[in-house]
Design a protein around this motif. Structure first.
Motif, mmCIF file in Angstrom:
data_model
loop_
_atom_site.group_PDB
_atom_site.id
_atom_site.type_symbol
_atom_site.label_atom_id
_atom_site.label_comp_id
_atom_site.label_asym_id
_atom_site.label_seq_id
_atom_site.Cartn_x
_atom_site.Cartn_y
_atom_site.Cartn_z
ATOM 1 N N MET A 1 0.761 -1.257 0.083
ATOM 2 C CA MET A 1 0.085 -0.031 -0.070
ATOM 3 C C MET A 1 0.993 1.161 0.005
ATOM 4 S SD MET A 1 -2.989 -0.024 2.566
ATOM 5 C CE MET A 1 -4.608 1.217 2.667
ATOM 6 N N PRO A 2 0.678 2.211 -0.861
ATOM 7 C CA PRO A 2 1.427 3.386 -0.823
ATOM 8 C C PRO A 2 1.267 4.173 0.329
ATOM 9 C CG PRO A 2 0.134 3.231 -2.846
ATOM 10 C CD PRO A 2 -0.520 2.196 -1.875
ATOM 11 N N VAL A 3 2.495 4.735 0.874
ATOM 12 C CA VAL A 3 2.692 5.373 2.149
ATOM 13 C C VAL A 3 1.365 6.546 2.302
ATOM 14 C CG1 VAL A 3 3.883 7.232 3.493
ATOM 15 C CG2 VAL A 3 5.165 4.928 2.343
ATOM 16 N N GLY A 4 1.186 7.105 1.357
ATOM 17 C CA GLY A 4 0.335 8.113 1.643
ATOM 18 C C GLY A 4 -1.206 7.562 1.916
ATOM 19 N N ALA A 5 -1.529 6.467 1.357
ATOM 20 C CA ALA A 5 -2.852 5.699 1.711
ATOM 21 C C ALA A 5 -3.018 5.469 3.015
ATOM 22 C CB ALA A 5 -3.144 4.814 0.752
ATOM 23 N N HIS B 1 0.027 15.316 4.121
ATOM 24 C CA HIS B 1 1.123 16.070 3.757
ATOM 25 C C HIS B 1 1.592 17.017 4.853
ATOM 26 C CE1 HIS B 1 3.199 19.017 1.376
ATOM 27 N NE2 HIS B 1 3.062 18.470 0.144
ATOM 28 N N GLU B 2 0.797 17.549 5.512
ATOM 29 C CA GLU B 2 1.194 18.463 6.735
ATOM 30 C C GLU B 2 2.177 17.547 7.842
ATOM 31 O OE1 GLU B 2 -1.488 20.369 10.353
ATOM 32 O OE2 GLU B 2 -2.500 20.403 7.872
ATOM 33 N N MET B 3 1.545 16.374 8.032
ATOM 34 C CA MET B 3 2.445 15.453 9.061
ATOM 35 C C MET B 3 3.562 15.096 8.506
ATOM 36 S SD MET B 3 0.887 15.657 11.824
ATOM 37 C CE MET B 3 -0.369 16.821 11.956
ATOM 38 N N ILE C 1 6.908 11.416 -1.617
ATOM 39 C CA ILE C 1 6.892 10.351 -0.782
ATOM 40 C C ILE C 1 5.611 9.295 -0.465
ATOM 41 C CG2 ILE C 1 7.047 9.738 1.627
ATOM 42 C CD1 ILE C 1 9.944 10.144 0.573
ATOM 43 N N MET C 2 4.392 10.132 -0.613
ATOM 44 C CA MET C 2 3.123 9.822 -0.318
ATOM 45 C C MET C 2 2.608 8.616 -1.613
ATOM 46 S SD MET C 2 0.808 12.775 1.027
ATOM 47 C CE MET C 2 -0.720 12.126 0.950
#
Lengths: 312, 302, 681
Positions: free
Chosen positions: C112-116, C138-140, C152-153
């Motif tokens: 699973m992609p990191v963003g998800a 994004h903020e975190m 990265i996400m």
């Protein structure tokens, strides 16, 4: 990616040639047999020799192999001595029947295996897991001919609910669909037994992974954890195995076909092997090995698509 | 080092990590016994196998009749009776005696074939994994070709070509199973050969043969034991299937698969003649599979 | 213990037992009480198997199967965890408490992609829509200082470095805006400089987000850097608690004292003081003791004071809330470490025994499916000397090439170029099986991992007899006696001879491994991270054992280590490696005092010291080490160097600057006297 597929296809071609040559050699070690087979035991040796020459069987093996492969590539696999017609005609017909049985079985086996495998593996050593585990192990343990005999005794001999043979003609008074029930049941029970334990094991392994703990401690419900995080990971490993069942479903059906007198590819191979009908055996082996290699390639590609960690 | 051994019993947690290759114990037999007593399902499997093994061993003494003696008179009442406890087959031969003698057949042929496969596969896997390079590539490639054959077709071709005999069946099974055993052993070898104790053996100038057989081989026993019993099950099925297809052991010697085939035509009249041998082989295979399953589970528990 | 309304998490006399199929239930946690107020940071320290992680999981009500709470209460926001239903529990896990784990790679879903995975947290509780969740993720990621969060996400976890993965896990925990963060060994397994950066991040986040922290670690230095109070756990019991400063300055329990005295200190003086190991090891029976569980290993143990009654936590200093569970609390005074015994640095430089010049090891990374991979430069142009009777330490982080150098010298892998002259034989092209018996005997090795150093199928006796037979040509009977003597040399009882490795503790296994390496009476002993996998209390004993062996025989030791404190304690000579190159080399004193190579400086600053007064590290390295297959034309350290002077660092390899025996490879002229002595190729 394309290079990988290309390389694999090349590998396949080489393996297929190796296999065909091996089988050809194995069966050609005793020339003269073929002509004797055709003419019967009472023919004179002269007649046998003459036929051998006519059929070109006195030439060196490699010449005949090259000639054979040349023809095979155009779809001409020679003449069957058992069925007295071109191999291609018999084979495609039988292969179609087998594929029909295989497709129906596959369509039942896959969802059943995934469902029970996931249900059992998601809570390791729960009661459901124990039950599914023991049951699937028993199913996978009973040889198809034994299971066939058991089902036959119950549903045909005792209850008289279903036909005992599946010749795919309605002359026996049974509709064609009913002839599929028992063969599909036997194949499904045997194969799903094996696949369930594969899926279960993979699910068990995944459920032990730290990322499952991460998901639970994010505050997800168990259901969400299983469907969103566990299943996708748990199906990666069994995917290839599930695809490989297609091989079993093409050539491994010989037992079921024999039990139910089903006119399929496996039974053709059996009859041909027993009658030393070399042309059929050779062609059938090439087809069977070809199917194996294609499913292997498809398995590899699918594996790569499912798992982002594997890239070529 | 955190509490990664959290899930282990405390006694073993304090003595440090566990080896990946099954809990190591003094000998293969001791390992087996330890694992066996740790799992109910393994005990059930072992009980079934013990039953058939005893039956096979004692067949000459406990079988009420000679297995191949025809007795047409028996067909007057072929069902189980005081004279024939399990009834007779379609030629009037005593079924109980044939089942007992049939156990002897399968319990001789299957272990011999599996031992052959285990020996050959272990040897190939060790060399393949330890030496790597060209040897590895060749061994694995040949194995791939063998495995590309659907097994049943390979059996058909070879047995149709060379004839059905106990030896041929053993050889065919040995050669088709060896590549699979080789893969298992190769995988363990690839892991073990990078461990520090192998480096330590090299540091004292040990030969590759010593390293393969004394440093690596003993550590493959965990996966091999489980595979051994699974394979016995598969092989019993294979022998049964060959018998059923009519390319198994030549008659008249009793062989469960062959017995099912011979009496199959009679299933509408005398179903017990097929059902009893079918049940016999099923129970034996269930025994092997339960044992393997239980051992694997117990090995995970350590 | 008073029930404070402001506590986020409070354990009240909690006991946890583990029940297995075989045998009686074992107590894992025994009467543990502590509480964490809002914005507080509590450090829980202990060695492996002490039950730290069990406490973390209990705080989430997520105990492994077989473990049950047998007594006491766990309160979160003053609510008893045991009384919560599934829904309330999920809200708690998602909103109030979040956890950060050891081994971030396996804590993230690999497909699973990191963003998800980040967005899932707010989406789960249905309060925000996808675009808000994305903005928040994004903020975190920004907050945990990850460069280019958008890119990265989209990545999968395996495409990130270890440090980045841990930052992502921390960001994921912060997504829930938790009141309490539980961190279970968050920096274990990360490199020292990465660890320092993560700890630095935790300190800032604590200030920015105001979450309370339960910080679980075996690393006293890390706890001192992050927490304001501490609990020391031994076999499931808290033996000492209190604010950081008094516990570290005046530890009251002999175990805490033992832990502190067993640690080598990077800020120690130049003279060597033997470390004080804690004798013995934890025995399973210790958990069942009525009295003090530490008594069997305690030097101050008195049967009448320690054994016959349960010992409660007692106040060690009423003013600070410092308590300890010791039967002789009042009687014990802080013992000073013993005075210096002659174990000081060896005098003089020593003769050169083995001289390594220009050693390089390149190999082709095996491309998948036979395609040719890139060239990996594991070690490039390494120069160093091993001197008779002296200890050389090769220091660096993972991927620095330190182990490669050791393996080439040991003959486990052949080198690519350069030479290593030993008794006028070049070892570089000579794998161990091509070496003469003399050379083979003379160079032996001790390996890192106590779990794999001994063959699980062989008894200790066999493991020791075999090298005696091979290397010294002894008969079976002689070797049997020899094995016994070797065991004595490493201070192990001869009862262990018939044991199998899994019946030994990690420390015992490492001793056997040392004994095995000594079998051929080697001249050079290479030890690859010999103690890094061991618990602190065991480490010290092994370090001291190596020290004694050096004194009693003329062995030269080559220590491979990432631990500067250990190296300071042991080494006469130090080579600091980064990305396959030696960046600084010389006598230990010179290397560990200014002038430094910027990398050495960063390493020194990163090493956590168990001292609450130590200032936070002045230098925190950002970024990660480039891949060794990357072609680097300039200085290997340029991409992370805090003192980079300009483009020259990226384009030109620095020359080696030399002052006496001290060498630094840097473009900055750091050396007091001499300047450059010729460019390095």
């Amino acid at each position: 990616m394309l290079r990988y597929v290309g390389r694999q296809l090349l590998n396949m071609a080489i393996t297929l040639f190796a296999v065909s040559f091996l089988v050809f050699m194995l069966n050609e070690l005793t020339p003269g047999d073929v002509a004797r087979k055709v003419l019967g035991p009472y023919a004179l040796q002269d007649q046998v020799d003459q036929l051998t020459r006519q059929m070109g069987l006195d030439r060196p093996v490699y010449v005949r192999y090259i000639e054979y492969m040349g023809k095979a590539l155009t779809g001409d696999f020679g003449e069957s001595i058992v069925y007295r017609q071109p191999v291609a005609a018999v084979m495609w017909d039988r292969l179609r029947n087998t594929l029909l049985l295989a497709t129906v079985s596959f369509a039942v086996i896959v969802p059943v295996s995934i469902l029970f495998g996931v249900l059992a593996g998601m809570r390791e050593r729960s009661r459901l897991d124990r039950a599914v585990n023991v049951f699937s192990s028993v199913c996978a343990s009973i040889p198809e001919f034994a299971m066939g005999v058991f089902l036959l005794a119950v549903f045909v001999v005792w209850l008289k609910l279903l036909p005992g043979t599946a010749p795919l003609t309605s002359s026996g008074g049974w509709p064609i669909w009913s002839q599929f029930v028992l063969p599909v049941a036997v194949v499904t029970i045997y194969d799903a037994g094996y696949l369930i334990s594969m899926v279960r094991q993979s699910m068990v392994d995944v459920m032990r992974q730290p990322y499952i703990r991460t998901a639970i401690l994010k505050g997800m419900t168990f259901r969400q954890v299983v469907t969103r995080h566990a299943m996708r990971n748990a199906l990666i490993t069994p995917f290839t195995v599930i695809l490989l069942q297609l091989n079993y479903l093409v050539s491994g059906l010989v037992v079921v076909e024999t039990v139910f007198a089903y006119p399929g590819f496996g039974r053709m191979m059996l009859e041909a092997a027993l009658a030393k009908d070399i042309a059929i055996v050779e062609a059938g082996t090439l087809i069977a090995v070809g199917v194996t290699m294609f499913t292997q390639l498809a398995g590899d590609l699918g594996y790569m698509a499912l798992d982002p960690r594997i890239r070529v | 080092m955190s509490d990664r051994d959290l899930l282990l019993p405390v006694a073993s947690a304090t003595s440090g990590g566990n080896d990946a290759v099954v809990a190591p114990h003094a000998s293969a037999l001791a390992t087996l016994w330890h694992l066996l007593t740790g799992s109910k399902i393994a005990m059930v499997g072992a009980a079934i196998i013990t039953f058939w093994t005893v039956a096979a061993l004692l067949a000459p003494w406990i079988a009420p009749y000679p297995p191949n003696t025809l007795d047409p008179a028996g067909l007057i009442y072929p069902y189980p009776s005081a004279m024939h406890l399990l009834g007779v087959d379609h030629l009037g031969r005593d079924l109980l005696s044939r089942i007992l003698w049939g156990a002897r057949t399968v319990l001789t042929v299957a272990p011999l074939a599996v031992i052959g496969a285990a020996a050959l596969g272990t040897l190939l896997g060790l060399f393949s994994g330890y030496r790597g390079g060209v040897i590895d590539a060749v061994i694995m490639r040949v194995g791939d070709v063998l495995l590309a054959f659907p097994k049943i077709i390979l059996y058909l071709i070879i047995i149709a070509r060379f004839g059905a005999s106990a030896l041929n069946i053993i050889l065919v099974i040995t050669f088709t199973a060896a590549p699979i055993v080789a893969r298992i052993v190769r995988a363990v070898t690839l892991d073990v050969k990078n461990r520090d104790y192998v480096a330590a053996a090299r540091m004292r100038g040990e030969s590759p043969l010593y390293i393969m057989f004394f440093e690596i081989l003993p550590n493959t026993r965990g996966p091999l034991i489980v595979d051994f019993f699974l394979r016995l099950g598969y092989t019993a099925v294979a022998i049964g299937v060959l018998g059923f297809l009519g390319i198994g052991l030549p008659p008249p010697d009793p062989d469960w698969g062959g017995m099912v085939k011979e009496a199959y035509g009679m299933i509408f009249v005398w179903p017990h003649m097929t059902l009893i041998p079918a049940a016999a082989i099923s129970s034996l295979v269930i025994g092997f599979n339960f044992l393997a399953m239980g051992l694997k589970e117990a090995a995970q528990d350590g | 213990m008073a029930n404070l309304v402001t506590d986020i998490l409070s354990f009240q006399d909690v006991s946890i037992a583990h029940r297995t199929l075989r045998g009686a239930p074992t107590r894992i946690i025994d009467g543990v009480s502590f509480s964490i107020p809002a914005r507080g940071a509590f450090g829980l320290v202990g060695e492996s198997g002490c039950g730290k992680s069990t406490i973390a999981l209990a705080a989430m009500r997520y105990l492994p199967a077989g473990m049950t709470i047998t007594g006491g209460r766990i309160l979160v926001d003053d609510r008893d965890l045991a009384g919560l239903d599934e829904d309330a529990l999920r809200t708690l896990r998602g909103h109030r408490i979040a956890m950060i784990y050891q081994d971030p790679m396996s804590s993230l879903n690999p497909v699973m992609p990191v963003g998800a995975q980040l967005m899932e947290v707010p989406l789960l509780h249905g309060t925000v829509d996808t675009s808000k969740a994305r903005a928040r993720a994004h903020e975190m990621l920004d907050a945990v200082r990850i460069a280019d969060p958008t890119a990265i996400m989209r990545r999968y976890p395996h495409e990130l470095s270890g440090g980045q993965q841990q930052r992502v896990v921390i960001a994921m925990a912060l997504m829930a805006e938790p009141a309490l963060l539980i961190m279970d060994e968050p920096t274990t397994g990360l490199d020292v400089t990465i660890e320092a950066a993560i700890l630095d991040l935790v300190r800032t986040l604590r200030a920015d987000f105001g979450a309370a922290i339960l910080f679980i670690s075996h690393n006293l230095g890390a706890v001192a850097r992050v927490c304001d109070s501490i609990g020391v756990l031994y076999t499931g019991r808290l033996v000492e608690t209190g604010p950081i400063a008094p516990v570290f300055r005046a530890p009251a329990h002999p175990y805490t004292r033992g832990l502190l005295n067993a640690l080598p200190r990077v800020d120690a003086g130049k003279t060597r003081r033997p470390l004080q190991p804690i004798e013995g090891a934890i025995a399973p029976s210790d958990r069942a003791r009525i009295g003090c569980a530490f008594a069997p290993r305690c030097a101050h143990h008195r049967p009448n004071a320690c054994d016959d009654r349960p010992i409660e936590l007692q106040s060690a200093s009423a003013a600070s809330g410092h308590t300890a569970r010791c039967g002789r609390l009042g009687e014990l005074t802080v013992t000073q470490a013993p005075a210096l015994v002659g174990n000081s640095l060896s005098e003089g430089a020593g003769d050169i025994l083995l001289s390594v010049r220009g050693l390089s090891k390149y190999y082709h990374a095996g491309g998948l499916f036979g395609s040719r991979g890139a060239v990996v430069r594991a070690a490039s142009d390494v120069h160093l000397d091993v001197r008779r009777g002296r200890t050389l330490a090769i220091v660096g982080e993972s991927g620095s090439g330190k182990s490669t150098v050791a393996k080439v010298i040991a003959g486990l892998v052949p080198g690519t170029s350069g030479n290593a002259m030993f008794r006028s034989v070049d070892l570089v092209p000579l794998p161990v099986d091509k070496r003469s018996w003399d050379v083979r005997r003379a160079i032996q090795m001790v390996f890192q991992n106590p779990d794999s150093t001994l063959n699980p199928s062989h008894t200790v006796e066999y493991a020791l007899m075999r090298p005696l037979q091979r290397l010294k040509g002894l008969s079976r009977a002689e070797a049997r006696n020899g094995a016994r003597r070797l065991l004595e040399r490493v201070r192990l009882p001869s009862e262990l001879l018939q044991r199998l490795p899994h019946q030994l503790s990690g420390g015992q296994r490492q001793r056997v491994a040392i004994a095995r390496a000594l079998a051929g009476d080697p001249e050079i002993l290479i030890a690859d991270e010999p103690v890094s996998a061991l618990d602190v209390s065991v480490q010290a004993a092994i370090v001291n054992l190596l020290g004694e062996l050096l004194q009693s025989s003329a062995i030269s030791l080559v220590i491979i280590s990432h631990d500067l404190a250990l190296v300071r304690h042991m080494a006469d000579w130090i080579a600091v490696m980064y990305l396959g190159r030696v960046v600084e080399y010389g006598p230990a004193d010179l290397v560990l005092s200014a002038p430094f190579h910027p990398y050495t400086e960063a390493l020194l600053a990163s090493a956590p010291t168990p001292d609450p007064d130590a200032p936070p590290p002045a230098v925190v390295l950002g970024g990660t080490m480039p891949s060794p297959s990357q072609e680097i034309t300039g200085c290997v350290f340029a991409s992370r160097c805090p003192r980079k002077i300009g483009p020259v660092c990226d384009t030109m390899q620095p020359c080696v600057r030399r002052s006496g025996e001290h060498e630094i490879a840097c473009h900055i002229d750091l050396m007091p006297a001499a300047g450059a002595v010729g460019a390095d190729t």
